[in-house]
Design a protein around this motif. Structure first.
Motif, PDB file in Angstrom:
ATOM      1  N   LEU A 143       1.085  -1.389  -0.029  1.00 31.72           N
ATOM      2  CA  LEU A 143      -0.140  -0.053  -0.225  1.00 31.72           C
ATOM      3  C   LEU A 143       1.072   1.363   0.109  1.00 31.72           C
ATOM      4  O   LEU A 143       0.079   2.577  -0.788  1.00 31.72           O
ATOM      5  CB  LEU A 143      -0.501  -0.063   0.905  1.00 31.72           C
ATOM      6  CG  LEU A 143      -1.938  -1.049   1.156  1.00 31.72           C
ATOM      7  CD1 LEU A 143      -2.979  -0.988   2.403  1.00 31.72           C
ATOM      8  CD2 LEU A 143      -2.895  -1.047  -0.456  1.00 31.72           C
ATOM      9  N   ILE A 144       2.268   0.873   0.869  1.00 31.48           N
ATOM     10  CA  ILE A 144       2.924   2.173   0.732  1.00 31.48           C
ATOM     11  C   ILE A 144       3.312   2.649  -0.188  1.00 31.48           C
ATOM     12  O   ILE A 144       3.288   4.163  -0.958  1.00 31.48           O
ATOM     13  CB  ILE A 144       4.243   2.561   1.178  1.00 31.48           C
ATOM     14  CG1 ILE A 144       4.558   3.395   2.077  1.00 31.48           C
ATOM     15  CG2 ILE A 144       5.168   1.222   1.051  1.00 31.48           C
ATOM     16  CD1 ILE A 144       5.866   3.219   3.119  1.00 31.48           C
ATOM     17  N   GLU A 145       3.283   1.894  -1.718  1.00 32.24           N
ATOM     18  CA  GLU A 145       3.978   1.941  -3.453  1.00 32.24           C
ATOM     19  C   GLU A 145       3.730   3.610  -3.728  1.00 32.24           C
ATOM     20  O   GLU A 145       4.432   4.320  -4.329  1.00 32.24           O
ATOM     21  CB  GLU A 145       4.234   0.766  -3.962  1.00 32.24           C
ATOM     22  CG  GLU A 145       4.889  -0.232  -3.525  1.00 32.24           C
ATOM     23  CD  GLU A 145       6.551   0.107  -3.520  1.00 32.24           C
ATOM     24  OE1 GLU A 145       6.765   1.145  -4.697  1.00 32.24           O
ATOM     25  OE2 GLU A 145       7.130  -0.702  -2.961  1.00 32.24           O
ATOM     26  N   PRO A 146       1.930   3.755  -3.623  1.00 27.24           N
ATOM     27  CA  PRO A 146       1.568   4.743  -4.529  1.00 27.24           C
ATOM     28  C   PRO A 146       1.790   5.978  -3.866  1.00 27.24           C
ATOM     29  O   PRO A 146       2.454   6.511  -4.603  1.00 27.24           O
ATOM     30  CB  PRO A 146       0.307   4.567  -5.148  1.00 27.24           C
ATOM     31  CG  PRO A 146       0.209   3.079  -4.680  1.00 27.24           C
ATOM     32  CD  PRO A 146       1.424   2.940  -3.899  1.00 27.24           C
ATOM     33  N   PHE A 147       2.341   5.969  -2.442  1.00 28.57           N
ATOM     34  CA  PHE A 147       2.379   7.335  -1.752  1.00 28.57           C
ATOM     35  C   PHE A 147       3.621   7.480  -1.888  1.00 28.57           C
ATOM     36  O   PHE A 147       3.961   8.547  -0.998  1.00 28.57           O
ATOM     37  CB  PHE A 147       2.304   6.773  -0.317  1.00 28.57           C
ATOM     38  CG  PHE A 147       0.402   6.689   0.399  1.00 28.57           C
ATOM     39  CD1 PHE A 147      -0.602   7.900   0.673  1.00 28.57           C
ATOM     40  CD2 PHE A 147      -0.153   5.616   0.300  1.00 28.57           C
ATOM     41  CE1 PHE A 147      -1.631   8.130   0.798  1.00 28.57           C
ATOM     42  CE2 PHE A 147      -1.826   5.207  -0.181  1.00 28.57           C
ATOM     43  CZ  PHE A 147      -2.476   6.753   0.689  1.00 28.57           C
ATOM     44  N   ARG A 148       4.362   6.629  -1.757  1.00 28.33           N
ATOM     45  CA  ARG A 148       6.269   7.022  -2.303  1.00 28.33           C
ATOM     46  C   ARG A 148       6.419   8.252  -3.037  1.00 28.33           C
ATOM     47  O   ARG A 148       6.834   8.943  -2.076  1.00 28.33           O
ATOM     48  CB  ARG A 148       6.990   5.976  -2.772  1.00 28.33           C
ATOM     49  CG  ARG A 148       6.714   5.036  -1.914  1.00 28.33           C
ATOM     50  CD  ARG A 148       7.637   3.068  -2.849  1.00 28.33           C
ATOM     51  NE  ARG A 148       7.600   2.278  -2.098  1.00 28.33           N
ATOM     52  CZ  ARG A 148       9.131   2.045  -1.381  1.00 28.33           C
ATOM     53  NH1 ARG A 148       9.641   3.028   0.053  1.00 28.33           N
ATOM     54  NH2 ARG A 148       8.987   0.958  -0.240  1.00 28.33           N
ATOM     55  N   GLN A 149       5.606   8.217  -4.025  1.00 24.35           N
ATOM     56  CA  GLN A 149       5.373   9.872  -4.808  1.00 24.35           C
ATOM     57  C   GLN A 149       4.681  10.539  -4.518  1.00 24.35           C
ATOM     58  O   GLN A 149       4.611  11.885  -5.032  1.00 24.35           O
ATOM     59  CB  GLN A 149       5.506   9.382  -6.216  1.00 24.35           C
ATOM     60  CG  GLN A 149       6.593   8.774  -7.288  1.00 24.35           C
ATOM     61  CD  GLN A 149       7.002   7.325  -6.110  1.00 24.35           C
ATOM     62  OE1 GLN A 149       6.171   6.769  -6.621  1.00 24.35           O
ATOM     63  NE2 GLN A 149       8.791   7.124  -5.710  1.00 24.35           N
ATOM     64  N   TYR A 150       2.907   9.850  -4.064  1.00 24.98           N
ATOM     65  CA  TYR A 150       2.024  10.757  -3.730  1.00 24.98           C
ATOM     66  C   TYR A 150       2.450  12.123  -2.607  1.00 24.98           C
ATOM     67  O   TYR A 150       1.946  12.820  -2.856  1.00 24.98           O
ATOM     68  CB  TYR A 150       1.126   9.951  -3.411  1.00 24.98           C
ATOM     69  CG  TYR A 150      -0.217  10.288  -3.274  1.00 24.98           C
ATOM     70  CD1 TYR A 150      -1.820  10.237  -3.972  1.00 24.98           C
ATOM     71  CD2 TYR A 150      -0.530  10.543  -1.804  1.00 24.98           C
ATOM     72  CE1 TYR A 150      -2.953  11.478  -3.804  1.00 24.98           C
ATOM     73  CE2 TYR A 150      -2.642  11.385  -1.885  1.00 24.98           C
ATOM     74  CZ  TYR A 150      -3.156  11.518  -2.908  1.00 24.98           C
ATOM     75  OH  TYR A 150      -3.999  12.207  -2.648  1.00 24.98           O
ATOM     76  N   PHE A 151       3.205  11.097  -2.072  1.00 24.89           N
ATOM     77  CA  PHE A 151       3.488  12.287  -0.577  1.00 24.89           C
ATOM     78  C   PHE A 151       4.354  12.363  -0.610  1.00 24.89           C
ATOM     79  O   PHE A 151       5.529  13.346  -0.615  1.00 24.89           O
ATOM     80  CB  PHE A 151       2.856  11.760   0.983  1.00 24.89           C
ATOM     81  CG  PHE A 151       3.808  12.613   2.406  1.00 24.89           C
ATOM     82  CD1 PHE A 151       2.948  13.552   2.297  1.00 24.89           C
ATOM     83  CD2 PHE A 151       4.504  11.530   2.832  1.00 24.89           C
ATOM     84  CE1 PHE A 151       2.977  13.994   3.208  1.00 24.89           C
ATOM     85  CE2 PHE A 151       4.708  12.079   3.838  1.00 24.89           C
ATOM     86  CZ  PHE A 151       4.660  13.361   4.107  1.00 24.89           C
TER      87      PHE A 151
END
Length: 309
Positions: free
Chosen positions: A227-235
């Motif tokens: 679940l963290i994968e998209p958040f790496r760039q998203y945040f």
């Protein structure tokens, strides 16, 4: 509610009526009503009384024990979800290869899209990322998906380094330990956000060890890593760029140690203050992602990873 970060070394957390009292050497540092706290994060050498723990449990507040550099060492919380049927459903989805691949594709496509959109924000239009994103639709297994993700990440970080202030050296992603200041910031930010996801998954009743993109490995929080994968760039990457480009963290804020490059004690406090403020803006996004994957597993809805607009 916000997370409570305790960084000052040698503190003791106690119960004071319906508040968490923070003391050091017998002197009061702060007190916070427990209903205002989402999680308590204790960095390094800290203590918490059983009375304070019981108060935290009463209000559903998790207590995370971390190394001084932010690595999760352990966590205590009130009794976990007893929804065994949710866990059984999660295992069934994991055993279903088509569903596992479906989730993995959605996660990596969202990650690559967020890479593309972050670069675009800084006037870099990298169409090769979109090409890798399209190829994922044809992937037959998770290994193929991870291969396209690796190619996309190489393309992304080759462009990302042009956005870093010129006095920092950054030649791509490295870790364990990070070999430069930018990687030190990226690793720290990923780690702290991962802690948020681990805690939220635990509250949801899902098994954090059963992921769909990341393989199962003893002690690995594979679902949180998914679940963290998209958040790496998203945040995360966006946050690191912001504090570097605004010179809120500068080259002098780092020091080299035997185990790698780290923020100085003063800079670490400054960083945590900024992370805490900025990360609260996506707390609802994190909860929504966990809720969506939970509904998908139960067959009650679709799963749509976070994507930049």
């Amino acid at each position: 509610m916000e997370d409570l970060y305790v960084i000052e070394q040698g503190c003791t957390l106690k119960k004071l009526d319906q508040q968490i009292l923070i003391t050091k050497g017998g002197l009061k540092i702060d007190s916070i009503p427990v209903f205002k706290i989402d999680k308590i994060l204790l960095f390094g050498n800290q203590q918490i009384t059983s009375q304070a723990l019981n108060l935290a449990f009463e209000y559903g507040v998790d207590v995370l024990f971390l190394s001084y550099t932010g690595k999760l060492k352990g966590k205590v919380s009130s009794i976990n979800s007893k929804n065994i049927y949710l866990k059984l459903s999660q295992y069934e989805v994991w055993k279903d290869k088509l569903k596992r691949i479906d989730i993995a594709k959605k996660i990596v496509k969202a990650k690559i899209w967020n890479q593309y959109m972050l670069l675009k924000k800084y006037n870099i239009s990298e169409m090769n990322l979109l090409e890798q994103m399209k190829k994922i639709d044809t992937a037959k297994d998770v290994e193929n998906i991870m291969g396209y993700e690796g190619i996309a990440s190489k393309i992304y970080f080759d462009n990302f380094k042009s956005l870093i202030p010129s006095n920092f050296v950054f030649d791509g992603r490295n870790r364990r330990p990070p070999k430069d200041e930018v990687n030190a910031l990226l690793s720290l930010t990923y780690m702290l956000l991962l802690n948020k996801l681990i805690s939220e998954l635990d509250r949801s009743g899902l098994d954090g060890n059963i992921g769909f993109l990341h393989s199962i490995k003893y002690g690995r929080e594979s679902l949180a890593l998914d679940l963290i994968e998209p958040f790496r760039q998203y945040f995360c990457d966006s946050f690191v760029l912001k504090i570097l480009r605004r010179k809120e963290i500068v080259i002098e804020d780092f020091e080299k140690r035997e185990e790698g490059i780290f923020l100085t004690d003063t800079a670490f406090r400054k960083y945590i203050s900024k992370f805490r403020t900025e990360s609260t803006k996506i707390d609802e996004d994190i909860k929504e992602q966990v809720l969506q994957i939970r509904k998908y597993i139960l067959g009650e809805g679709d799963f749509k990873p976070m994507m930049r607009k």
